[in-house]
Design a protein around this motif. Structure first.
Motif, mmCIF file in Angstrom:
data_model
loop_
_atom_site.group_PDB
_atom_site.id
_atom_site.type_symbol
_atom_site.label_atom_id
_atom_site.label_comp_id
_atom_site.label_asym_id
_atom_site.label_seq_id
_atom_site.Cartn_x
_atom_site.Cartn_y
_atom_site.Cartn_z
ATOM 1 N N TYR A 154 0.839 -1.190 0.000
ATOM 2 C CA TYR A 154 0.000 0.000 0.000
ATOM 3 C C TYR A 154 0.879 1.247 0.000
ATOM 4 C CZ TYR A 154 -3.517 -3.311 1.627
ATOM 5 O OH TYR A 154 -4.360 -4.379 1.747
ATOM 6 N N VAL A 155 0.415 2.305 -0.674
ATOM 7 C CA VAL A 155 1.059 3.608 -0.582
ATOM 8 C C VAL A 155 0.317 4.367 0.510
ATOM 9 C CG1 VAL A 155 1.597 5.761 -1.774
ATOM 10 C CG2 VAL A 155 1.687 3.591 -3.020
ATOM 11 N N VAL A 156 1.051 4.762 1.550
ATOM 12 C CA VAL A 156 0.427 5.442 2.684
ATOM 13 C C VAL A 156 1.131 6.764 2.960
ATOM 14 C CG1 VAL A 156 -0.333 3.293 3.764
ATOM 15 C CG2 VAL A 156 1.877 4.260 4.389
ATOM 16 N N SER A 204 6.499 2.827 -7.832
ATOM 17 C CA SER A 204 6.255 3.535 -9.097
ATOM 18 C C SER A 204 4.966 4.329 -9.027
ATOM 19 C CB SER A 204 6.176 2.542 -10.254
ATOM 20 O OG SER A 204 7.408 1.922 -10.451
ATOM 21 N N SER A 205 3.948 3.741 -8.447
ATOM 22 C CA SER A 205 2.667 4.424 -8.308
ATOM 23 C C SER A 205 2.776 5.620 -7.366
ATOM 24 C CB SER A 205 1.604 3.462 -7.804
ATOM 25 O OG SER A 205 0.401 4.154 -7.582
ATOM 26 N N PRO A 228 -4.355 5.518 -5.437
ATOM 27 C CA PRO A 228 -5.620 5.750 -6.137
ATOM 28 C C PRO A 228 -6.660 4.668 -5.837
ATOM 29 C CG PRO A 228 -3.765 6.004 -7.626
ATOM 30 C CD PRO A 228 -3.225 5.461 -6.336
ATOM 31 N N SER A 229 -7.801 5.084 -5.381
ATOM 32 C CA SER A 229 -8.931 4.198 -5.047
ATOM 33 C C SER A 229 -8.535 3.124 -4.042
ATOM 34 C CB SER A 229 -9.497 3.544 -6.306
ATOM 35 O OG SER A 229 -9.922 4.527 -7.210
ATOM 36 N N GLY A 230 -7.535 3.402 -3.191
ATOM 37 C CA GLY A 230 -7.104 2.427 -2.192
ATOM 38 C C GLY A 230 -6.469 1.202 -2.804
ATOM 39 N N ALA A 231 -5.813 1.390 -3.932
ATOM 40 C CA ALA A 231 -5.237 0.268 -4.694
ATOM 41 C C ALA A 231 -4.289 -0.573 -3.844
ATOM 42 C CB ALA A 231 -4.508 0.787 -5.916
ATOM 43 N N LYS A 233 -0.573 12.554 -6.252
ATOM 44 C CA LYS A 233 -0.416 13.999 -6.144
ATOM 45 C C LYS A 233 0.048 14.434 -4.753
ATOM 46 C CE LYS A 233 -2.630 18.230 -7.574
ATOM 47 N NZ LYS A 233 -3.751 18.824 -8.270
ATOM 48 N N VAL A 234 -0.516 13.884 -3.696
ATOM 49 C CA VAL A 234 -0.127 14.317 -2.345
ATOM 50 C C VAL A 234 1.293 13.888 -1.988
ATOM 51 C CG1 VAL A 234 -2.476 14.430 -1.439
ATOM 52 C CG2 VAL A 234 -1.177 12.307 -1.233
ATOM 53 N N CYS A 235 1.812 12.891 -2.695
ATOM 54 C CA CYS A 235 3.180 12.430 -2.428
ATOM 55 C C CYS A 235 4.213 13.239 -3.216
ATOM 56 C CB CYS A 235 3.335 10.951 -2.777
ATOM 57 S SG CYS A 235 2.319 9.874 -1.755
ATOM 58 N N THR A 236 3.837 13.729 -4.374
ATOM 59 C CA THR A 236 4.792 14.468 -5.206
ATOM 60 C C THR A 236 4.810 15.952 -4.895
ATOM 61 O OG1 THR A 236 3.136 14.700 -6.943
ATOM 62 C CG2 THR A 236 4.652 12.821 -7.107
#
Length: 77
Positions: free
Chosen positions: A26-28, A66-67, A53-56, A72-75
């Motif tokens: 997960y990206v958190v 990569s994701s 995105p969408s809790g992927a 946006k909030v990470c970059t």
């Protein structure tokens, strides 16, 4: 005979289910620091928020990393 089959099925499931669970990433984002990271377990407390995105759920760490570059909030940090 049925008891042996049922016991064998339970034992097989007990050993294979954790192996499948390890393939989730997960990206958190940390709520306080706003820093994004990749984790292998879905956060259960409120200090981290899933921002993919969408809790992927990703199958590999590299796919999640990569994701994370496109979230946006990470970059924006």
């Amino acid at each position: 005979m049925k008891l042996r089959i049922a016991t064998a099925a339970v034992m097989i499931a007990a050993f294979t289910v954790p192996a499948f669970a390890a393939d989730e990433f997960y990206v958190v984002q940390d709520v306080k620091t706003k820093k994004c990271t990749v984790v292998d377990k879905k956060p259960t407390d409120t200090s981290m928020t899933v921002v993919s995105p969408s809790g992927a759920v990703y199958k590999s760490r590299s796919e999640a990393e990569s994701s994370m570059k496109t979230v946006k909030v990470c970059t924006s940090n």
